[in-house]
Design a protein around this motif. Structure first.
Motif, PDB file in Angstrom:
ATOM      1  N   GLU A 195     -14.621  73.770  -6.879  1.00  0.00           N
ATOM      2  CA  GLU A 195     -13.258  73.530  -7.331  1.00  0.00           C
ATOM      3  C   GLU A 195     -12.702  72.202  -6.831  1.00  0.00           C
ATOM      4  O   GLU A 195     -11.558  71.855  -7.112  1.00  0.00           O
ATOM      5  CB  GLU A 195     -12.339  74.670  -6.857  1.00  0.00           C
ATOM      6  CG  GLU A 195     -12.661  76.033  -7.443  1.00  0.00           C
ATOM      7  CD  GLU A 195     -12.264  76.130  -8.911  1.00  0.00           C
ATOM      8  OE1 GLU A 195     -11.433  75.329  -9.371  1.00  0.00           O
ATOM      9  OE2 GLU A 195     -12.797  77.024  -9.606  1.00  0.00           O
ATOM     10  N   ILE A 196     -13.493  71.466  -6.043  1.00  0.00           N
ATOM     11  CA  ILE A 196     -13.017  70.196  -5.497  1.00  0.00           C
ATOM     12  C   ILE A 196     -12.827  69.185  -6.625  1.00  0.00           C
ATOM     13  O   ILE A 196     -13.757  68.896  -7.380  1.00  0.00           O
ATOM     14  CB  ILE A 196     -13.999  69.641  -4.453  1.00  0.00           C
ATOM     15  CG1 ILE A 196     -14.058  70.574  -3.226  1.00  0.00           C
ATOM     16  CG2 ILE A 196     -13.583  68.241  -4.007  1.00  0.00           C
ATOM     17  CD1 ILE A 196     -15.087  70.165  -2.194  1.00  0.00           C
ATOM     18  N   ALA A 197     -11.611  68.666  -6.721  1.00  0.00           N
ATOM     19  CA  ALA A 197     -11.306  67.666  -7.746  1.00  0.00           C
ATOM     20  C   ALA A 197      -9.959  67.036  -7.436  1.00  0.00           C
ATOM     21  O   ALA A 197      -8.984  67.749  -7.160  1.00  0.00           O
ATOM     22  CB  ALA A 197     -11.281  68.300  -9.132  1.00  0.00           C
ATOM     23  N   GLY A 198      -9.904  65.718  -7.452  1.00  0.00           N
ATOM     24  CA  GLY A 198      -8.644  65.015  -7.222  1.00  0.00           C
ATOM     25  C   GLY A 198      -8.018  65.357  -5.890  1.00  0.00           C
ATOM     26  O   GLY A 198      -8.639  65.224  -4.835  1.00  0.00           O
ATOM     27  N   ALA A 199      -6.750  65.827  -5.939  1.00  0.00           N
ATOM     28  CA  ALA A 199      -6.027  66.164  -4.708  1.00  0.00           C
ATOM     29  C   ALA A 199      -6.504  67.461  -4.078  1.00  0.00           C
ATOM     30  O   ALA A 199      -6.180  67.753  -2.923  1.00  0.00           O
ATOM     31  CB  ALA A 199      -4.529  66.247  -4.996  1.00  0.00           C
ATOM     32  N   ASN A 200      -7.261  68.262  -4.813  1.00  0.00           N
ATOM     33  CA  ASN A 200      -7.768  69.534  -4.296  1.00  0.00           C
ATOM     34  C   ASN A 200      -9.012  69.256  -3.448  1.00  0.00           C
ATOM     35  O   ASN A 200     -10.145  69.518  -3.846  1.00  0.00           O
ATOM     36  CB  ASN A 200      -8.097  70.476  -5.454  1.00  0.00           C
ATOM     37  CG  ASN A 200      -8.396  71.895  -4.986  1.00  0.00           C
ATOM     38  OD1 ASN A 200      -8.341  72.198  -3.787  1.00  0.00           O
ATOM     39  ND2 ASN A 200      -8.726  72.767  -5.919  1.00  0.00           N
ATOM     40  N   ILE A 201      -8.794  68.734  -2.250  1.00  0.00           N
ATOM     41  CA  ILE A 201      -9.887  68.217  -1.429  1.00  0.00           C
ATOM     42  C   ILE A 201     -10.704  69.302  -0.736  1.00  0.00           C
ATOM     43  O   ILE A 201     -11.797  69.032  -0.228  1.00  0.00           O
ATOM     44  CB  ILE A 201      -9.353  67.224  -0.376  1.00  0.00           C
ATOM     45  CG1 ILE A 201      -8.294  67.891   0.507  1.00  0.00           C
ATOM     46  CG2 ILE A 201      -8.798  65.975  -1.033  1.00  0.00           C
ATOM     47  CD1 ILE A 201      -7.789  67.004   1.634  1.00  0.00           C
ATOM     48  N   VAL A 202     -10.198  70.522  -0.681  1.00  0.00           N
ATOM     49  CA  VAL A 202     -10.953  71.600  -0.034  1.00  0.00           C
ATOM     50  C   VAL A 202     -11.439  72.643  -1.037  1.00  0.00           C
ATOM     51  O   VAL A 202     -12.040  73.643  -0.656  1.00  0.00           O
ATOM     52  CB  VAL A 202     -10.132  72.277   1.093  1.00  0.00           C
ATOM     53  CG1 VAL A 202      -9.783  71.274   2.172  1.00  0.00           C
ATOM     54  CG2 VAL A 202      -8.887  72.938   0.539  1.00  0.00           C
ATOM     55  N   ASP A 214      -0.689  78.570   0.349  1.00  0.00           N
ATOM     56  CA  ASP A 214      -1.532  77.896   1.335  1.00  0.00           C
ATOM     57  C   ASP A 214      -1.022  76.475   1.576  1.00  0.00           C
ATOM     58  O   ASP A 214      -0.591  75.790   0.629  1.00  0.00           O
ATOM     59  CB  ASP A 214      -2.984  77.834   0.862  1.00  0.00           C
ATOM     60  CG  ASP A 214      -3.665  79.198   0.916  1.00  0.00           C
ATOM     61  OD1 ASP A 214      -3.020  80.159   1.378  1.00  0.00           O
ATOM     62  OD2 ASP A 214      -4.828  79.292   0.482  1.00  0.00           O
ATOM     63  N   ILE A 215      -1.074  76.047   2.823  1.00  0.00           N
ATOM     64  CA  ILE A 215      -0.595  74.717   3.195  1.00  0.00           C
ATOM     65  C   ILE A 215      -1.781  73.885   3.663  1.00  0.00           C
ATOM     66  O   ILE A 215      -2.445  74.217   4.656  1.00  0.00           O
ATOM     67  CB  ILE A 215       0.463  74.802   4.319  1.00  0.00           C
ATOM     68  CG1 ILE A 215       1.653  75.646   3.861  1.00  0.00           C
ATOM     69  CG2 ILE A 215       0.909  73.420   4.750  1.00  0.00           C
ATOM     70  CD1 ILE A 215       2.614  75.999   4.981  1.00  0.00           C
ATOM     71  N   ILE A 216      -2.068  72.808   2.954  1.00  0.00           N
ATOM     72  CA  ILE A 216      -3.184  71.922   3.309  1.00  0.00           C
ATOM     73  C   ILE A 216      -2.622  70.698   4.018  1.00  0.00           C
ATOM     74  O   ILE A 216      -1.698  70.046   3.510  1.00  0.00           O
ATOM     75  CB  ILE A 216      -3.973  71.499   2.054  1.00  0.00           C
ATOM     76  CG1 ILE A 216      -4.578  72.730   1.382  1.00  0.00           C
ATOM     77  CG2 ILE A 216      -5.066  70.511   2.414  1.00  0.00           C
ATOM     78  CD1 ILE A 216      -5.258  72.457   0.067  1.00  0.00           C
ATOM     79  N   LEU A 338       5.746  71.090   0.320  1.00  0.00           N
ATOM     80  CA  LEU A 338       4.881  71.654  -0.711  1.00  0.00           C
ATOM     81  C   LEU A 338       5.661  71.962  -1.981  1.00  0.00           C
ATOM     82  O   LEU A 338       5.205  71.683  -3.094  1.00  0.00           O
ATOM     83  CB  LEU A 338       4.212  72.932  -0.182  1.00  0.00           C
ATOM     84  CG  LEU A 338       3.214  73.639  -1.111  1.00  0.00           C
ATOM     85  CD1 LEU A 338       2.019  72.752  -1.380  1.00  0.00           C
ATOM     86  CD2 LEU A 338       2.765  74.958  -0.496  1.00  0.00           C
ATOM     87  N   ARG A 339       6.862  72.507  -1.834  1.00  0.00           N
ATOM     88  CA  ARG A 339       7.698  72.826  -2.998  1.00  0.00           C
ATOM     89  C   ARG A 339       8.121  71.558  -3.732  1.00  0.00           C
ATOM     90  O   ARG A 339       8.163  71.520  -4.964  1.00  0.00           O
ATOM     91  CB  ARG A 339       8.926  73.628  -2.539  1.00  0.00           C
ATOM     92  CG  ARG A 339       8.626  75.074  -2.194  1.00  0.00           C
ATOM     93  CD  ARG A 339       9.902  75.881  -2.145  1.00  0.00           C
ATOM     94  NE  ARG A 339      10.778  75.433  -1.071  1.00  0.00           N
ATOM     95  CZ  ARG A 339      10.762  75.906   0.164  1.00  0.00           C
ATOM     96  NH1 ARG A 339       9.897  76.844   0.514  1.00  0.00           N
ATOM     97  NH2 ARG A 339      11.620  75.444   1.067  1.00  0.00           N
ATOM     98  N   LEU A 340       8.460  70.509  -2.972  1.00  0.00           N
ATOM     99  CA  LEU A 340       8.867  69.258  -3.586  1.00  0.00           C
ATOM    100  C   LEU A 340       7.729  68.630  -4.377  1.00  0.00           C
ATOM    101  O   LEU A 340       7.924  68.052  -5.443  1.00  0.00           O
ATOM    102  CB  LEU A 340       9.338  68.276  -2.500  1.00  0.00           C
ATOM    103  CG  LEU A 340      10.662  68.632  -1.811  1.00  0.00           C
ATOM    104  CD1 LEU A 340      10.937  67.678  -0.665  1.00  0.00           C
ATOM    105  CD2 LEU A 340      11.821  68.584  -2.823  1.00  0.00           C
ATOM    106  N   CYS A 341       6.499  68.766  -3.830  1.00  0.00           N
ATOM    107  CA  CYS A 341       5.323  68.201  -4.522  1.00  0.00           C
ATOM    108  C   CYS A 341       5.035  68.962  -5.815  1.00  0.00           C
ATOM    109  O   CYS A 341       4.577  68.398  -6.811  1.00  0.00           O
ATOM    110  CB  CYS A 341       4.094  68.264  -3.625  1.00  0.00           C
ATOM    111  SG  CYS A 341       4.194  67.130  -2.217  1.00  0.00           S
ATOM    112  N   ASN A 342       5.299  70.276  -5.798  1.00  0.00           N
ATOM    113  CA  ASN A 342       5.056  71.090  -6.975  1.00  0.00           C
ATOM    114  C   ASN A 342       6.161  70.913  -8.030  1.00  0.00           C
ATOM    115  O   ASN A 342       6.004  71.249  -9.164  1.00  0.00           O
ATOM    116  CB  ASN A 342       4.926  72.568  -6.608  1.00  0.00           C
ATOM    117  CG  ASN A 342       3.677  72.814  -5.764  1.00  0.00           C
ATOM    118  OD1 ASN A 342       2.726  72.059  -5.854  1.00  0.00           O
ATOM    119  ND2 ASN A 342       3.690  73.879  -4.968  1.00  0.00           N
TER     120      ASN A 342
END
Length: 342
Positions: A195-202, A214-216, A338-342
């Motif tokens: 599932e790693i892609a772009g900002a989803n680094i984990v 979840d908080i990365i 996290l909410r602001l980013c979403n």
């Protein structure tokens, strides 16, 4: 250029040694092997040199203990740390006692029984009592260490906590760490390298309901006095999450999930007031200031304890241990971000 010069020098040194050995063999052949005959004087000289080297070796160990022993870690900052230290201290006590008894005897015997003209070695076939002694005694000591170690390990891997531990994932990759906090539900969402892609680094599976909160983060904050359960994953090679001040370590294996749990007992502010830590910081900063570098401030640190590649030494992450209120405030701030980013 310097590397090439060093390689050339090493090659020339090896060739020189080879040529010297060939000349020695030719010389010995011409003299009929007489220069290889060992005399009583040779034995006496070698015996004395062996005793001298042995004494120097044992003394050097004592000097190193005295000179650098204070560089060892300060008192542990986790609940289980004292058990680990006790096990370590007993092991080192046994090792040192055996070392300082056996090594001097070995070097002395090498000197005492050096070759002398007319002296014959005594053939000693067997002694059941001696065999029993040096088999049973080490076995007893090993049994104590192994049983104690297994009990400590079982307690660490299967702790009996009155409260549920906070779940945090540490994701390892060459050459950095990423932390993932489990959020309000205290359960981590499913994650996989696929599932790693772009900002989803984990590699978090965004379709999993548990992953929504979840908080990365690249920061690792821990509340003092609260049990923390770490789950470890690796993206590429085997890494090893090492918390030296908390006496904890666990391998991070690609394609597998490992875990470790401990409870911090000292905040970062408290450990900075420790006498040994303050002395260490003062010594380091004296060297840094002499080099014109910035002053260093002590922080807990997460290291990789596996040689995982060229930048292995730099795979570090600072750990901030704080009060529960400070930790909760930090989590709230991360959730807001996290909410602001979403």
């Amino acid at each position: 250029m310097n590397t090439v010069s060093i390689i050339v020098l090493i090659v020339l040194a090896v060739l020189t040694i080879v040529q010297v050995m060939r000349i020695s063999e030719i010389s010995s052949s011409i003299q009929g092997g007489k220069d290889n005959q060992v005399s009583e004087k040779d034995n006496d000289t070698q015996g004395k040199l062996l005793l001298l080297v042995g004494m120097g070796f044992v003394i050097s160990v004592l000097v190193m203990y005295w000179a650098w022993g204070y560089h060892s870690l300060p008192a542990p900052s986790s609940e289980h740390g004292s058990e680990i230290d006790s096990l370590w201290n007993l092991s080192m006590l046994i090792i040192n006692v055996v070392f300082f008894i056996v090594q001097p005897i070995l070097f002395y015997f090498g000197y005492k029984y050096r070759g002398k003209k007319g002296t014959k070695a005594v053939y000693y076939e067997h002694n059941n009592k001696l065999e029993l002694f040096w088999t049973v005694v080490p076995a007893l000591f090993l049994a104590v260490l192994i049983i104690w170690g297994l009990n400590v390990w079982s307690g660490l891997m299967m702790p009996e906590n009155e409260e549920e531990p906070i779940v945090i994932e540490l994701y390892a990759q060459q050459f950095n760490w990423t932390a993932r906090y489990s959020g309000g539900d205290n359960q981590l969402g499913y994650a996989t390298v696929h599932e790693i892609a772009g900002a989803n680094i984990v590699g978090v599976d965004t379709k999993d309901a548990y992953s929504s909160d979840d908080i990365i983060t690249k920061e690792l904050h821990l509340p003092v006095g609260k049990p923390i359960k770490f789950e470890f994953r690796s993206q590429d090679v085997i890494h090893s999450a090492f918390f030296p001040h908390f006496r904890a370590q666990m391998n991070c294996v690609p394609g597998s999930k490992t875990y470790f749990q401990f409870t911090p007992t000292k905040t970062t502010a408290e450990i900075r007031q420790d006498k040994d830590v303050k002395n260490h910081v003062a010594e380091v900063n004296e060297i840094r200031l002499a080099k014109g570098e910035d002053v260093w401030e002590f922080n807990y640190v997460l290291l990789c304890n596996k040689i995982c590649g060229a930048a292995h030494y730099n795979m570090q992450m600072e750990i901030i241990v704080e009060t529960e209120d400070e930790f909760n405030a930090w989590i709230r701030n991360k959730k807001r971000s996290l909410r602001l980013c979403n």
